[in-house]
Design an enzyme around this catalytic site. Structure first.
Site, short mmCIF file in Angstrom:
data_model
loop_
_atom_site.label_atom_id
_atom_site.label_comp_id
_atom_site.label_asym_id
_atom_site.label_seq_id
_atom_site.Cartn_x
_atom_site.Cartn_y
_atom_site.Cartn_z
N ASP A 127 0.86 -1.18 0.00
CA ASP A 127 0.00 0.00 0.00
C ASP A 127 0.90 1.23 0.00
O ASP A 127 1.50 1.57 1.02
CB ASP A 127 -0.91 0.00 1.23
N LYS A 156 -6.84 3.62 -3.63
CA LYS A 156 -7.25 3.57 -2.22
C LYS A 156 -7.48 4.99 -1.71
O LYS A 156 -6.70 5.90 -2.01
CB LYS A 156 -6.16 2.86 -1.42
N LYS A 181 -10.21 0.34 -2.99
CA LYS A 181 -10.10 0.07 -1.56
C LYS A 181 -10.50 1.29 -0.75
O LYS A 181 -10.03 2.40 -1.00
CB LYS A 181 -8.67 -0.35 -1.19
#
Length: 229
Positions: free
Chosen positions: A94, A158, A187
């Site tokens: 991430d 995300k 996400k």
């Protein structure tokens, strides 16, 4: 019911990124992730190797953060972080975009920064989630980041780190979904505390949610499934 327990559990990245987390918390959190059979554990880099060892042989993936939490690391540092994380057993990363260059409209830098980590990650057979930190961005900046991530073949876009001034919103998720191709997943992270939000996000097309409230969220999922409500 329109979902099963596994449908929801496999949306959850159990997050353990708080600076005050101690070793006993990490160990308990990894066990919780195994017990609840979530998608992944997103853990601080310094405890990643141990996490990957404990998750080995399970259906729960090991993941960690890159350039976290503000994205201001030099690109070379982010790539080095990615290499170390992949060596330590991460299969998903991430990464935070460079917010300084994003807010300045320096899109060539932003794209080059993401490309470097994306290429390193994909070369090792792992997947990349690109964190925008939407609370600091306007819609045009969010859209441009979606376009860049699509061009580069990022695996997820995300919303947030969970350390900004606010987290995921359904409005932002709809915007990101609208401007991302089917090949790029979505996400939600930051303030994901309850099942209702996860279900609403799922309706939009979100495939992962980062949360530290995994136990309460999935216990509620089990309760509703048992009661048929």
């Amino acid at each position: 019911m329109p979902y099963t327990y596994r449908d929801i559990a496999k949306m959850i990245d159990h997050s353990m990124l708080a600076p005050t987390t101690v070793i006993a918390d990490f160990e308990a959190g990894i066990q919780l992730a195994l017990d609840y059979d979530v998608a992944s554990v997103c853990i601080v880099p310094s405890y990643l190797r141990r996490c990957a060892e404990r998750l080995a042989g399970s259906d729960v993936k090991a993941s960690t953060t890159i350039g976290f939490p503000h994205g201001g690391h030099a690109t070379k540092a982010k790539v080095a972080e990615a290499r170390i994380a992949l060596d330590d057993g991460a299969v998903e990363l991430d990464m935070v975009v460079n917010l300084h260059h994003t807010l300045s409209g320096s899109w060539d830098y932003v794209q080059s920064d993401i490309r470097a980590v994306c290429d390193e990650t994909h070369a090792r057979g792992a997947k990349l989630k690109v964190i925008f930190e939407n609370c600091f961005l306007n819609d045009s900046q969010k859209i441009r980041l979606c376009e860049i991530c699509a061009e580069l073949g990022a695996d997820w876009v995300k919303t947030s780190t969970g350390f900004g001034s606010s987290g995921a919103t359904l409005e932002d998720l709809r915007l990101m979904k609208q401007h991302s191709p089917p090949s790029v997943q979505l996400k939600a992270s930051g303030g994901v505390k309850d099942l209702d939000f996860v279900l609403a996000a799922r309706e939009i097309g979100v495939t992962r949610c980062g949360s530290s409230r995994t136990r309460a969220l999935l216990d509620e999922c089990k309760r509703r499934l048992e009661n048929g409500s």
